[in-house]
Design an enzyme around this catalytic site. Structure first.
Site, PDB file in Angstrom:
ATOM      1  N   GLY A 105       0.812  -1.211   0.000  1.00 38.67           N
ATOM      2  CA  GLY A 105       0.000   0.000   0.000  1.00 38.67           C
ATOM      3  C   GLY A 105       0.846   1.263   0.000  1.00 38.67           C
ATOM      4  O   GLY A 105       0.513   2.256  -0.653  1.00 38.67           O
ATOM      5  N   ASP A 106       1.963   1.233   0.721  1.00 36.93           N
ATOM      6  CA  ASP A 106       2.877   2.376   0.739  1.00 36.93           C
ATOM      7  C   ASP A 106       3.459   2.622  -0.653  1.00 36.93           C
ATOM      8  O   ASP A 106       3.641   3.767  -1.079  1.00 36.93           O
ATOM      9  CB  ASP A 106       4.010   2.138   1.731  1.00 36.93           C
ATOM     10  CG  ASP A 106       3.509   1.680   3.091  1.00 36.93           C
ATOM     11  OD1 ASP A 106       2.428   2.138   3.505  1.00 36.93           O
ATOM     12  OD2 ASP A 106       4.191   0.855   3.721  1.00 36.93           O
TER      13      ASP A 106
END
Length: 307
Positions: A247-248
């Protein structure tokens, strides 16, 4: 400039095992040590994609020194607020399934927060400021909202967290948030099952004043929504090696593409490619990984411009 904030960083110790046998001696077949924390991950991926950033956050002790040195060796500029005590150590075990053992965070005082805020006051209009990760127990759950309200005018806040800290931050109308489907459901105390339901609740966030919403859907891809368009990205099949940092990487890829002048729709596709590339890797994605996957990300339109 893009800046990142990690309130709750860590030194992450990765261990790969043939199998995890609880209550017995286990011997790793492979180990690695890297800095952890969602904001730090965003800065690391940005650097790999050719975009500089500045990392802020709290560190302390020899583990904090390791994080600072590691980022410096990767060419990442950092301006951490130093605390007493030790930056936590997290153990990430990869065997027949992933297991994580996360250490307790350092205590953070109001004086520490004020020291951080004084540094953040040097951000400028037009800067993108990514606040990512969990909030330590010693800080109030509305800390991200408070920080947004203290930022210089014109700074674009990006928030990637969950639970009450995310709900509080939404009240400050950030530039971008990136919940996953479960985190989006938690905001509205509901269990979201379908893409259609995801779109419905993401629209509610736009009504609350969030400018852009990206919802990660795991193997089902991701959604990108603002008042101009609503898009869905589908991802190619592949072997998932680790979900840590995926997600980062999506956030970093999206912001890196915008920084390079891409239109939001193409930046979203690039971001999803970055998140997918990390999921297919043992570490965070490289630029080469993203370039290979990018053409394989398919976009579809959910709706046209919102009236």
């Amino acid at each position: 400039m893009i800046a990142t904030l990690t309130l709750n960083p860590s030194l992450d110790y990765f261990m790969r095992l043939e199998a995890l046998n609880v209550g017995r001696l286990n011997r790793a077949i492979e180990t690695a040590v890297r800095p952890g924390g969602k904001g730090i991950n965003v800065s690391r991926v940005l650097k790999r994609l050719g975009v500089d950033s500045r990392a802020f956050g709290f560190i302390g002790g020899f583990t904090g020194d390791f994080i600072r040195r590691f980022l410096a060796e990767e060419g990442i500029s950092a301006e951490f607020t130093v605390l007493e005590g030790l930056t936590r150590i997290n153990v990430k075990i990869s065997a027949d399934r992933e297991t994580e053992l996360n250490g307790a965070p350092q205590p953070i005082s109001q004086e520490d927060v004020e020291r951080l805020l004084s540094v953040l006051g040097r951000l400028n209009a037009g800067d993108v400021f990514v606040m990512a990760g969990s909030v330590p127990a010693s800080l109030p759950p509305d800390i991200y909202r408070r920080i947004i309200e203290k930022l210089p005018a014109g700074v674009k806040p990006v928030v990637d967290t969950s639970g009450r800290p995310l709900a509080e931050a939404i009240a400050a109308r950030p530039y971008l948030i990136k919940p996953n489907r479960d985190e989006l459901g938690q905001l509205f105390a509901t269990d979201i099952q379908t893409v259609e339901e995801t779109v419905l609740y993401a629209e509610k966030l736009l009504d609350e004043g969030v400018e852009n919403v990206i919802v990660s859907l795991g193997a089902d891809g991701a959604l990108f929504m603002n008042r101009e368009a609503a898009l869905r990205a589908s991802v190619p099949q592949g072997q998932i090696r680790s979900t840590v940092g995926s997600g980062d990487s999506l956030v970093a890829g999206f912001l890196a593409a915008l920084e390079k002048g891409m239109a939001p729709a193409e930046a979203f596709r690039f971001g999803v490619a970055a998140g997918t590339a990390t999921a297919f890797s043992d570490d965070l994605c490289t630029a080469e990984d993203v370039e290979k996957i990018w053409p394989r990300i398919a976009l579809s339109t959910i709706r046209e411009k919102r009236h």
